[in-house]
Design a protein around this motif. Structure first.
Motif, PDB file in Angstrom:
ATOM      1  N   TRP A 118       0.839  -1.202   0.000  1.00 18.95           N
ATOM      2  CA  TRP A 118       0.000   0.000   0.000  1.00 18.95           C
ATOM      3  C   TRP A 118       0.874   1.253   0.000  1.00 18.95           C
ATOM      4  CZ3 TRP A 118      -0.528   3.738   3.985  1.00 18.95           C
ATOM      5  CH2 TRP A 118      -1.625   4.605   3.872  1.00 18.95           C
ATOM      6  N   PHE A 119       1.894   1.268   0.844  1.00 16.68           N
ATOM      7  CA  PHE A 119       2.806   2.411   0.901  1.00 16.68           C
ATOM      8  C   PHE A 119       3.574   2.558  -0.406  1.00 16.68           C
ATOM      9  CE2 PHE A 119       7.057   4.106   1.708  1.00 16.68           C
ATOM     10  CZ  PHE A 119       6.740   5.342   2.272  1.00 16.68           C
ATOM     11  N   LEU A 120       4.078   1.437  -0.927  1.00 19.02           N
ATOM     12  CA  LEU A 120       4.818   1.460  -2.187  1.00 19.02           C
ATOM     13  C   LEU A 120       3.940   2.004  -3.315  1.00 19.02           C
ATOM     14  CD1 LEU A 120       7.194   0.615  -4.090  1.00 19.02           C
ATOM     15  CD2 LEU A 120       6.054  -1.618  -4.259  1.00 19.02           C
ATOM     16  N   ALA A 121       2.714   1.516  -3.400  1.00 20.27           N
ATOM     17  CA  ALA A 121       1.822   1.928  -4.479  1.00 20.27           C
ATOM     18  C   ALA A 121       1.515   3.427  -4.413  1.00 20.27           C
ATOM     19  CB  ALA A 121       0.520   1.122  -4.417  1.00 20.27           C
ATOM     20  N   ILE A 122       1.352   3.950  -3.205  1.00 22.20           N
ATOM     21  CA  ILE A 122       1.116   5.394  -3.048  1.00 22.20           C
ATOM     22  C   ILE A 122       2.327   6.178  -3.539  1.00 22.20           C
ATOM     23  CG2 ILE A 122       0.861   7.244  -1.332  1.00 22.20           C
ATOM     24  CD1 ILE A 122      -0.944   5.343   0.251  1.00 22.20           C
ATOM     25  N   LEU A 123       3.518   5.726  -3.151  1.00 24.86           N
ATOM     26  CA  LEU A 123       4.748   6.393  -3.581  1.00 24.86           C
ATOM     27  C   LEU A 123       4.846   6.416  -5.104  1.00 24.86           C
ATOM     28  CD1 LEU A 123       7.617   7.562  -3.101  1.00 24.86           C
ATOM     29  CD2 LEU A 123       8.437   5.193  -2.988  1.00 24.86           C
ATOM     30  N   ILE A 124       4.559   5.291  -5.736  1.00 27.07           N
ATOM     31  CA  ILE A 124       4.669   5.207  -7.192  1.00 27.07           C
ATOM     32  C   ILE A 124       3.642   6.117  -7.863  1.00 27.07           C
ATOM     33  CG2 ILE A 124       4.472   3.692  -9.197  1.00 27.07           C
ATOM     34  CD1 ILE A 124       6.997   3.255  -7.461  1.00 27.07           C
ATOM     35  N   TRP A 125       2.407   6.122  -7.371  1.00 32.45           N
ATOM     36  CA  TRP A 125       1.367   6.955  -7.991  1.00 32.45           C
ATOM     37  C   TRP A 125       1.721   8.437  -7.869  1.00 32.45           C
ATOM     38  CZ3 TRP A 125      -3.285   5.423 -10.397  1.00 32.45           C
ATOM     39  CH2 TRP A 125      -4.107   6.486 -10.793  1.00 32.45           C
ATOM     40  N   VAL A 126       2.195   8.844  -6.705  1.00 26.18           N
ATOM     41  CA  VAL A 126       2.487  10.259  -6.479  1.00 26.18           C
ATOM     42  C   VAL A 126       3.676  10.717  -7.320  1.00 26.18           C
ATOM     43  CG1 VAL A 126       3.302  11.929  -4.747  1.00 26.18           C
ATOM     44  CG2 VAL A 126       1.458  10.332  -4.187  1.00 26.18           C
ATOM     45  N   LEU A 139      12.456  -2.267  -4.282  1.00 35.10           N
ATOM     46  CA  LEU A 139      13.248  -1.190  -3.690  1.00 35.10           C
ATOM     47  C   LEU A 139      13.955  -0.357  -4.758  1.00 35.10           C
ATOM     48  CD1 LEU A 139      14.343   0.270  -1.210  1.00 35.10           C
ATOM     49  CD2 LEU A 139      16.208  -1.404  -1.137  1.00 35.10           C
ATOM     50  N   THR A 140      14.579  -1.016  -5.716  1.00 36.29           N
ATOM     51  CA  THR A 140      15.275  -0.281  -6.779  1.00 36.29           C
ATOM     52  C   THR A 140      14.306   0.603  -7.554  1.00 36.29           C
ATOM     53  OG1 THR A 140      16.951  -2.010  -7.019  1.00 36.29           O
ATOM     54  CG2 THR A 140      16.656  -0.503  -8.876  1.00 36.29           C
ATOM     55  N   GLY A 141      13.169   0.039  -7.937  1.00 35.14           N
ATOM     56  CA  GLY A 141      12.173   0.818  -8.665  1.00 35.14           C
ATOM     57  C   GLY A 141      11.645   1.985  -7.844  1.00 35.14           C
ATOM     58  N   ALA A 142      11.437   1.762  -6.540  1.00 35.33           N
ATOM     59  CA  ALA A 142      10.948   2.825  -5.670  1.00 35.33           C
ATOM     60  C   ALA A 142      11.950   3.967  -5.577  1.00 35.33           C
ATOM     61  CB  ALA A 142      10.648   2.265  -4.282  1.00 35.33           C
ATOM     62  N   LEU A 143      13.240   3.642  -5.508  1.00 34.70           N
ATOM     63  CA  LEU A 143      14.277   4.682  -5.449  1.00 34.70           C
ATOM     64  C   LEU A 143      14.336   5.462  -6.758  1.00 34.70           C
ATOM     65  CD1 LEU A 143      17.131   2.758  -3.581  1.00 34.70           C
ATOM     66  CD2 LEU A 143      15.646   4.556  -2.667  1.00 34.70           C
ATOM     67  N   CYS A 144      14.163   4.776  -7.889  1.00 31.54           N
ATOM     68  CA  CYS A 144      14.115   5.472  -9.177  1.00 31.54           C
ATOM     69  C   CYS A 144      12.924   6.418  -9.234  1.00 31.54           C
ATOM     70  CB  CYS A 144      14.029   4.462 -10.319  1.00 31.54           C
ATOM     71  SG  CYS A 144      15.506   3.450 -10.554  1.00 31.54           S
ATOM     72  N   ALA A 145      11.768   5.947  -8.772  1.00 26.64           N
ATOM     73  CA  ALA A 145      10.568   6.785  -8.762  1.00 26.64           C
ATOM     74  C   ALA A 145      10.749   7.988  -7.847  1.00 26.64           C
ATOM     75  CB  ALA A 145       9.359   5.952  -8.323  1.00 26.64           C
ATOM     76  N   LEU A 146      11.362   7.748  -6.696  1.00 28.42           N
ATOM     77  CA  LEU A 146      11.614   8.843  -5.761  1.00 28.42           C
ATOM     78  C   LEU A 146      12.547   9.877  -6.390  1.00 28.42           C
ATOM     79  CD1 LEU A 146      10.964   9.792  -2.883  1.00 28.42           C
ATOM     80  CD2 LEU A 146      12.992   8.553  -2.103  1.00 28.42           C
ATOM     81  N   GLY A 147      13.550   9.399  -7.129  1.00 24.50           N
ATOM     82  CA  GLY A 147      14.456  10.312  -7.813  1.00 24.50           C
ATOM     83  C   GLY A 147      13.726  11.183  -8.822  1.00 24.50           C
ATOM     84  N   VAL A 148      12.836  10.581  -9.588  1.00 22.50           N
ATOM     85  CA  VAL A 148      12.036  11.350 -10.554  1.00 22.50           C
ATOM     86  C   VAL A 148      11.179  12.382  -9.826  1.00 22.50           C
ATOM     87  CG1 VAL A 148      10.190  11.215 -12.275  1.00 22.50           C
ATOM     88  CG2 VAL A 148      12.010   9.502 -12.261  1.00 22.50           C
ATOM     89  N   GLY A 149      10.566  11.966  -8.707  1.00 19.32           N
ATOM     90  CA  GLY A 149       9.728  12.881  -7.945  1.00 19.32           C
ATOM     91  C   GLY A 149      10.511  14.077  -7.421  1.00 19.32           C
ATOM     92  N   ILE A 150      11.724  13.816  -6.938  1.00 15.78           N
ATOM     93  CA  ILE A 150      12.565  14.904  -6.414  1.00 15.78           C
ATOM     94  C   ILE A 150      12.934  15.879  -7.531  1.00 15.78           C
ATOM     95  CG2 ILE A 150      14.838  15.432  -5.461  1.00 15.78           C
ATOM     96  CD1 ILE A 150      14.593  12.819  -3.838  1.00 15.78           C
ATOM     97  N   ILE A 151      13.294  15.344  -8.689  1.00 17.38           N
ATOM     98  CA  ILE A 151      13.657  16.205  -9.819  1.00 17.38           C
ATOM     99  C   ILE A 151      12.445  17.017 -10.284  1.00 17.38           C
ATOM    100  CG2 ILE A 151      14.393  16.214 -12.236  1.00 17.38           C
ATOM    101  CD1 ILE A 151      16.083  13.721 -11.557  1.00 17.38           C
TER     102      ILE A 151
END
Length: 265
Positions: free
Chosen positions: A42-50, A101-113
């Motif tokens: 649930w947490f992962l999916a929210i992170l990816i959607w956002v 985890l790897t995909g989540a970090l990539c998504a987080l990187g995109v979000g930060i940028i």
């Protein structure tokens, strides 16, 4: 006129959508995730959607649904042979993060940028980091789905399985074992999810090729790790190996793309 989904607060959409899905999964008679696994997913999916919107969400959901499906191929036979996934394939938190985890970090990187926190200069060695992170994101899940499919199909239908380091015949389910049936199934799976990434606009057609090639490289290196190192170190669990596997796939895709860009310039 009603607002489009893109104009609604993404946090609100993510929380509502995934809470509804969590509720449905909770009451479903066929459990794809353990209770703890549900909340981590649930947490992962929210992170990816956002961070990546419905496009990134489509990729991770495709991985989860297809990956869960192939895990159940030949389940009765694999359980009888003692080579089935634990809990009849239901994923716990360790499986969620080992795969994502790897995909989540990539998504987080995109979000930060995209938030404007980091801006690449025109002279930067990485002039378009978002596109490389999106490629790495898709490649990480392409790698993991290839690995899962190759392993599960190989354990269920592999006629001959060989240790990747010596090519000596070994029983199905042996760490580091590969089979023709599993390898071909893994390639098909990596192609399928890479085309999902292309279809939703995260990568281009050339990116599909990089994802498939990176998945093949990473999946075979993961088998080498399983055959040579996994039995020697207690901390090198399947979930830790999965993190290395997806990380190798993500990095390989970026290096392939970067090499190609440098070659054609």
């Amino acid at each position: 006129m009603s607002p489009s989904i893109d104009s609604v607060n993404p946090w609100l959409v993510a929380v509502v959508l995934n809470t509804l899905l969590l509720g449905l999964a909770w009451i479903s008679p066929k459990k794809l995730l353990t209770p703890a696994g549900l909340f981590h997913a649930w947490f992962l999916a929210i992170l990816i959607w956002v961070t990546l919107g419905w496009q990134g969400y489509a990729v991770v959901m495709f991985y989860f649904l297809v990956g869960s499906g192939v895990t159940r191929i030949g389940m009765a036979q694999k359980e009888a042979e003692g080579i089935a996934e634990k809990r009849s394939g239901a994923r716990g938190p360790e499986n969620v993060w080992g795969s994502a985890l790897t995909g989540a970090l990539c998504a987080l990187g995109v979000g930060i940028i995209n938030s404007g926190f980091f801006v690449a200069s025109p002279q930067s060695l990485v002039p378009n980091p978002q596109s490389l992170l999106l490629l790495a994101y898709v490649a990480s899940f392409s790698t993991k789905l290839a690995d899962t499919t190759a392993s599960e199909v190989g354990k269920a239908y592999g006629k001959s399985t060989f240790l990747i380091t010596t090519l000596q015949p070994v029983p199905r389910g042996t760490e580091g074992a590969v089979s023709l049936e599993g390898t071909l199934a893994g390639i098909v799976a990596s192609v399928a999810i890479a085309f999902i990434g292309w279809g939703v606009g995260l990568i281009d057609l050339l990116g599909v090729a990089w994802c498939v090639l990176a998945a093949f490289i990473a999946t075979n290196l993961e088998s080498v790790i399983g055959a040579t190192l996994q039995s020697k170190y207690a901390w090198l669990t399947n979930e830790v190996v999965n993190i290395f596997n997806t990380l190798i796939g993500a990095i390989a895709s970026v290096l392939l793309a970067w090499t190609w860009i440098s070659f054609i310039k």
